[in-house]
Scaffold this motif. Structure first.
Motif, short mmCIF file in Angstrom:
data_model
loop_
_atom_site.label_atom_id
_atom_site.label_comp_id
_atom_site.label_asym_id
_atom_site.label_seq_id
_atom_site.Cartn_x
_atom_site.Cartn_y
_atom_site.Cartn_z
N THR A 176 1.02 -1.29 -0.10
CA THR A 176 -0.20 -0.02 -0.03
C THR A 176 1.00 1.07 -0.05
O THR A 176 0.38 2.28 0.38
CB THR A 176 -0.86 0.00 1.37
OG1 THR A 176 -0.12 -0.06 2.42
CG2 THR A 176 -2.07 -1.15 1.02
N SER A 177 2.02 1.14 -0.27
CA SER A 177 3.10 2.30 -0.46
C SER A 177 2.85 3.41 -1.43
O SER A 177 2.91 4.30 -1.12
CB SER A 177 4.43 1.58 -0.70
OG SER A 177 4.74 1.05 -2.04
N ALA A 178 1.97 2.93 -2.58
CA ALA A 178 1.89 3.84 -3.56
C ALA A 178 0.18 4.40 -3.37
O ALA A 178 -0.22 5.24 -4.19
CB ALA A 178 1.88 3.16 -4.89
N VAL A 179 -0.46 4.23 -2.30
CA VAL A 179 -1.71 4.72 -1.96
C VAL A 179 -1.65 5.86 -0.71
O VAL A 179 -0.77 5.66 -0.03
CB VAL A 179 -2.73 3.61 -1.59
CG1 VAL A 179 -2.77 2.63 -2.80
CG2 VAL A 179 -2.39 2.85 -0.29
N ASP A 180 -2.63 6.55 -0.88
CA ASP A 180 -2.54 7.56 0.32
C ASP A 180 -3.22 7.08 1.71
O ASP A 180 -3.73 5.82 1.44
CB ASP A 180 -3.63 8.82 -0.10
CG ASP A 180 -5.06 8.06 -0.38
OD1 ASP A 180 -5.86 8.09 0.49
OD2 ASP A 180 -5.41 7.75 -1.40
N THR A 181 -2.81 7.61 2.51
CA THR A 181 -3.04 7.25 3.94
C THR A 181 -4.50 7.03 4.23
O THR A 181 -4.87 6.03 4.98
CB THR A 181 -2.56 8.19 5.21
OG1 THR A 181 -3.05 9.33 4.63
CG2 THR A 181 -0.99 8.15 5.05
N ARG A 182 -5.31 7.87 3.76
CA ARG A 182 -6.84 7.62 3.68
C ARG A 182 -7.18 6.26 3.36
O ARG A 182 -8.15 5.33 3.85
CB ARG A 182 -7.80 8.67 3.33
CG ARG A 182 -9.15 8.63 3.20
CD ARG A 182 -9.82 9.60 2.60
NE ARG A 182 -11.28 9.28 2.49
CZ ARG A 182 -11.92 8.66 1.63
NH1 ARG A 182 -11.22 8.15 0.69
NH2 ARG A 182 -13.20 8.38 1.67
N THR A 183 -6.84 5.99 1.98
CA THR A 183 -7.30 4.87 1.24
C THR A 183 -6.68 3.67 2.26
O THR A 183 -7.53 2.64 2.38
CB THR A 183 -6.80 4.92 -0.08
OG1 THR A 183 -7.48 5.91 -1.00
CG2 THR A 183 -7.00 3.62 -0.87
N ASP A 184 -5.27 3.73 2.41
CA ASP A 184 -4.67 2.77 3.22
C ASP A 184 -5.67 2.28 4.45
O ASP A 184 -5.62 1.27 4.86
CB ASP A 184 -3.30 3.30 3.60
CG ASP A 184 -2.39 2.10 4.24
OD1 ASP A 184 -2.82 0.92 4.17
OD2 ASP A 184 -1.27 2.47 4.79
N ALA A 185 -5.90 3.35 5.20
CA ALA A 185 -6.84 3.20 6.31
C ALA A 185 -8.03 2.41 6.03
O ALA A 185 -8.63 1.59 6.76
CB ALA A 185 -6.98 4.63 7.04
N LEU A 186 -8.79 2.71 4.79
CA LEU A 186 -10.10 2.20 4.70
C LEU A 186 -9.67 0.54 4.14
O LEU A 186 -10.78 -0.29 4.64
CB LEU A 186 -10.64 2.96 3.46
CG LEU A 186 -11.05 4.37 3.51
CD1 LEU A 186 -11.59 4.91 2.31
CD2 LEU A 186 -12.32 4.16 4.50
N ILE A 187 -8.68 0.48 3.57
CA ILE A 187 -8.35 -1.10 3.34
C ILE A 187 -8.29 -1.91 4.35
O ILE A 187 -8.80 -2.85 4.82
CB ILE A 187 -7.14 -1.04 2.37
CG1 ILE A 187 -7.28 -0.64 1.17
CG2 ILE A 187 -6.40 -2.50 2.27
CD1 ILE A 187 -5.96 -0.42 0.08
N ARG A 188 -7.58 -1.37 5.60
CA ARG A 188 -7.24 -2.12 6.81
C ARG A 188 -8.43 -2.29 7.51
O ARG A 188 -8.95 -3.21 8.21
CB ARG A 188 -6.31 -1.14 7.57
CG ARG A 188 -4.91 -1.38 7.13
CD ARG A 188 -3.76 -0.58 8.03
NE ARG A 188 -3.60 0.80 7.75
CZ ARG A 188 -3.97 1.66 8.55
NH1 ARG A 188 -4.28 1.32 9.62
NH2 ARG A 188 -3.90 2.86 8.31
N GLN A 189 -9.61 -1.30 7.45
CA GLN A 189 -10.82 -1.29 8.26
C GLN A 189 -11.56 -2.29 7.52
O GLN A 189 -12.41 -3.22 8.13
CB GLN A 189 -11.55 0.15 8.18
CG GLN A 189 -11.26 1.19 9.07
CD GLN A 189 -11.67 2.24 8.60
OE1 GLN A 189 -12.77 2.53 8.01
NE2 GLN A 189 -11.08 3.65 8.98
N ALA A 190 -11.38 -2.31 6.20
CA ALA A 190 -12.26 -3.52 5.42
C ALA A 190 -11.65 -4.97 5.86
O ALA A 190 -12.54 -5.78 6.03
CB ALA A 190 -12.18 -3.29 3.98
N PHE A 191 -10.54 -4.92 5.98
CA PHE A 191 -10.13 -6.32 6.42
C PHE A 191 -10.34 -6.84 7.78
O PHE A 191 -10.95 -7.95 8.06
CB PHE A 191 -8.33 -6.06 6.56
CG PHE A 191 -7.57 -6.03 5.27
CD1 PHE A 191 -8.14 -6.35 4.21
CD2 PHE A 191 -6.34 -5.85 5.01
CE1 PHE A 191 -7.79 -6.13 2.81
CE2 PHE A 191 -5.70 -5.91 3.73
CZ PHE A 191 -6.23 -6.06 2.67
#
Length: 582
Positions: A501-516
C-alpha cells in the motif's frame, strides 16, 4: 544429453522416421541416374535406335520425378519434425521453469533462461533438421556413390579415399578450436540480454537522468564483445569451405586428367566415355556430400553448447518439492517461527535471518516494521515456502511448511508484493488469477474491500477495461489495489501485504485495513510497511533490525520499549507522515 532431448520428440517420431526413409529413396534415385546415363551414352555411341533412346529418356524422366517427389516428401517431414521438436522443447522448458523455486531462478538468471528458450532452441532446431535429413543423406550418398564409382571407374575411385583423412583432420581441428568460443559466446549472450532487459525495465529512470548515451555505449561494448567472439569462431569455420573446395577440384582434375588419358590410350576398353562421365558425376556427388557433412558438423558444433544449456534447464530439479505423503489441508492461519535462520545461498557468508522465534495466532493482524535491508521480505517469503529455512522450522496451522503439498499451502497463503505484476488482459482476467471461477459479484466485492471498485467504475469499460502488460496503463496505487483484490479472491487463511500500500494515500490505506477487520476477521493478516500509520492499529507489531526480531508489541508498548520504533514514529510525525491518520 541425447536421451533428455529425445523425450521432446514425442508425437513427431513418425515424421522424424519418415524423413530419413524418403531421403534414402531420393539418394538411391540420384545414384542410379548417372549409371543409366552412362549406359545411354554407350548405347548412343554404339548407334542405338530412336525407340531405345526414347525408352531411356522415359526412364530418366520417371526417375527424376521420383527423386523430386522423394526429396519434397523428405523436406516436408523434416520441417514438421524439426519445428515440432522445437515447439515441444520450448513447452517442456517453460513447464519445467514454472516448477522452479526462486533459488533455481536465481541460479540461472532470467536473461539466461530467455536466451535458452529462444536462441539455444533455434540452434538445436536447425541441428535437428540437418540430422534427420542432411546427416542421413550425406553418408548414404557417400556410400552409394563410392560403390557406384568403383563399379564404373575401378581403381580410379580410390582417389575418393585419399580425401577423407584430409577432411577428417580439418574437421577435428575446426571443432576443437570453435567449441570453447561458442561456449564463451553463449554466456556473453546471457549478459547482453540481461543488459537489454535491465535497460527496458528502467527506461523511465534512463530518460529521467538523460543517460541514453551511457546505456548505448554500455550496450555497444557488450555487443562488440559478442561480435568479436563470433567473428573468431566464424573465421575458423571459414577454413572448412576452402578445404572442401580444394578436395573437390583436386579430385575433379585427377578424374578428368587420368580418366581422359585412360579413355584415349585404351580406346574405350579400360574406360569408355559413358563410364568417365558417370565417374565425374559420382565424384561430384561424393565431394558435395563431404562438404554438406562438414556443414552438419559445424551446425552440430554450434548446437552442442546450446543443447547442453537446454538440458541443464530440463534436468534441474526444483529445490522445493512436496513430500510423498504431503498434508493437503491447512487447518488455520496460525504461524510459528521456531528458531529460524535463513540465507539465500549455501555459499552466502551471512544469514539473512537469524534466530527468529515468533508465534502468530490465527486471525491476528501483525504489522512488520524495519529499515531497508532488515529482511522483512525474507521473513514472509518463508511462510508460503518460496524458500526453505536454513535452520529451524516454519509452521502454518501447526504443521511444518515442508510437510505440506506446495499447491495446497500456497492456495491458502496470498502474498501481495510491493512490485506485484499485472498481466495483459482485462481487469476481470487479472482478478481471476486469484480465483478462476469467481463470479462478477465476487470480483466487485473484493475490489470494494481493496478500494479499487471506485476507480474501476470510472473507466468507460469498467471491469472489461484492458490492462497492458505490466499494468503500464494504470497508476502505481491502482495497480496495488487490483493486486490486493486479486489476493482476496483466493479467500486465503493468511494474507501478506509486503509494502503493497506504499503507493496509495493514507486515507485509502486506512479504509483497506478497516475492510480487512470487518470482512475477513478469521484471516491472519501480515502487513509490512514503511509507514507507522499502516500498522499502528495492528494487534501486534514486529520490529526487524539486521535480520533479527528487535521487538514485538502493540503500538503503545513499542513506543515505550523499542528505541528503533520510537525513532521511526518520531521522524515520521515530524515530517507529517502520520498526521493524516491521527
Amino acid at each position: 544429453m541425447i536421451k533428455t532431448l529425445a523425450k521432446s520428440i514425442r508425437e513427431f517420431k513418425k515424421p522424424s522416421l519418415l524423413a530419413p526413409i524418403f531421403v534414402s529413396l531420393e539418394v538411391v534415385m540420384e545414384c542410379i541416374i548417372p549409371f543409366v546415363i552412362a549406359n545411354l551414352v554407350n548405347e548412343i555411341k554404339n548407334g542405338c535406335s530412336m525407340g531405345e533412346l526414347l525408352r531411356y529418356g522415359a526412364l530418366l524422366v520417371a526417375m527424376a520425378v521420383l527423386s523430386l517427389t522423394f526429396g519434397a516428401m523428405a523436406g516436408s517431414y523434416c520441417a514438421t519434425a524439426s519445428c515440432g521438436f522445437a515447439r515441444n522443447l520450448r513447452k517442456d522448458m517453460f513447464y519445467k521453469i514454472q516448477d522452479y523455486s526462486f533459488e533455481n531462478i536465481d541460479k540461472f538468471s532470467v536473461s539466461s533462461l530467455v536466451t535458452r528458450l529462444t536462441t539455444d532452441i533455434t540452434n538445436v532446431q536447425l541441428a535437428y533438421m540437418m540430422i534427420v535429413r542432411t546427416a542421413i543423406r550425406c553418408p548414404l550418398m557417400l556410400v552409394f556413390s563410392f560403390v557406384m564409382g568403383f563399379v564404373m571407374g575401378g581403381r580410379m575411385a580410390l582417389i575418393f579415399l585419399a580425401t577423407i583423412p584430409i577432411l577428417g583432420i580439418g574437421l577435428i581441428v575446426v571443432i576443437r578450436k570453435t567449441m570453447p568460443l561458442f561456449r564463451r559466446v553463449f554466456k556473453k549472450y546471457d549478459a547482453l540480454n540481461s543488459s537489454i532487459q535491465e535497460n527496458i525495465r528502467g527506461m523511465r529512470v534512463v530518460k529521467a537522468y538523460v543517460r541514453e548515451d551511457y546505456e548505448k555505449k554500455k550496450f555497444n561494448a557488450a555487443a562488440e564483445d559478442v561480435k568479436n567472439d563470433f567473428t573468431r569462431a566464424e573465421r575458423i569455420l571459414a577454413f572448412n569451405n576452402p578445404l572442401m573446395q580444394f578436395c573437390v577440384y583436386g579430385v575433379m582434375i585427377f578424374v578428368m586428367t587420368f580418366g581422359s588419358y585412360t579413355v584415349i590410350t585404351s580406346r574405350g576398353l579400360a574406360l569408355d566415355v559413358g563410364q568417365m562421365s558417370s565417374l565425374l558425376t559420382y565424384s561430384f556427388q561424393i565431394l558435395m556430400s563431404l562438404m554438406m557433412l562438414s556443414m552438419v558438423f559445424v551446425m552440430i558444433t554450434m548446437a552442442a553448447e546450446s543443447a547442453e544449456r537446454i538440458v541443464e534447464v530440463l534436468t534441474e530439479e526444483s529445490t522445493l518439492q512436496s513430500p510423498p505423503d504431503a498434508v493437503e489441508t491447512v487447518k488455520d492461519g496460525s504461524i510459528d517461527f521456531d528458531h529460524v535462520s535463513f540465507k539465500y545461498s549455501k555459499k552466502a557468508a551471512r544469514m539473512a535471518l537469524s534466530h527468529i522465534d515468533l508465534h502468530i495466532r490465527s486471525g491476528e493482524i501483525i504489522g512488520v516494521i524495519g529499515g531497508t535491508g532488515s529482511s522483512k521480505s525474507s521473513l514472509i517469503q518463508l511462510i508460503p515456502r518460496l524458500y526453505d529455512a536454513t535452520e529451524g522450522a516454519v509452521r502454518v496451522g501447526g504443521v511444518d511448511v515442508r510437510d505440506y503439498d506446495l499447491t495446497a499451502l500456497r492456495n491458502q497463503v496470498a502474498v501481495v508484493l510491493q512490485k506485484n505484476e499485472l498481466f495483459s488482459g482485462t481487469i476481470k482476467d487479472n482478478l481471476r488469477w486469484g480465483n478462476k471461477d469467481a463470479t462478477d459479484e465476487e470480483l466487485e466485492a473484493a475490489c470494494r474491500m481493496a478500494q479499487a471498485d471506485e476507480f474501476i467504475q470510472r473507466f468507460p469499460q469498467k471491469y472489461d477495461t484492458y490492462i497492458e502488460q505490466g499494468g503500464t496503463n494504470v497508476s502505481g496505487g491502482q495497480k496495488q489495489r487490483l493486486c490486493i483484490a486479486r489476493a482476496l479472491l483466493k479467500k486465503p487463511k493468511i494474507l501478506i501485504l509486503d509494502d503493497s500500500t506504499s503507493a496509495v494515500d493514507t486515507r485509502t490505506d486506512a479504509l483497506i485495513r478497516q475492510a480487512f477487520r470487518r470482512y475477513i476477521p478469521e484471516t491472519t493478516k501480515i502487513i509490512i510497511a514503511q509507514r507507522i500509520a499502516s500498522v499502528q492499529d495492528a494487534d501486534r507489531i514486529v520490529v526487524m533490525d539486521g535480520g533479527a526480531v528487535s521487538a514485538v508489541g502493540t503500538h503503545e508498548e513499542l513506543l515505550k520499549t523499542s528505541e528503533i520504533y520510537r525513532e521511526v514514529y518520531t521522524s515520521q510525525n515530524k515530517a507529517g507522515g502520520d498526521k493524516d491518520a491521527q
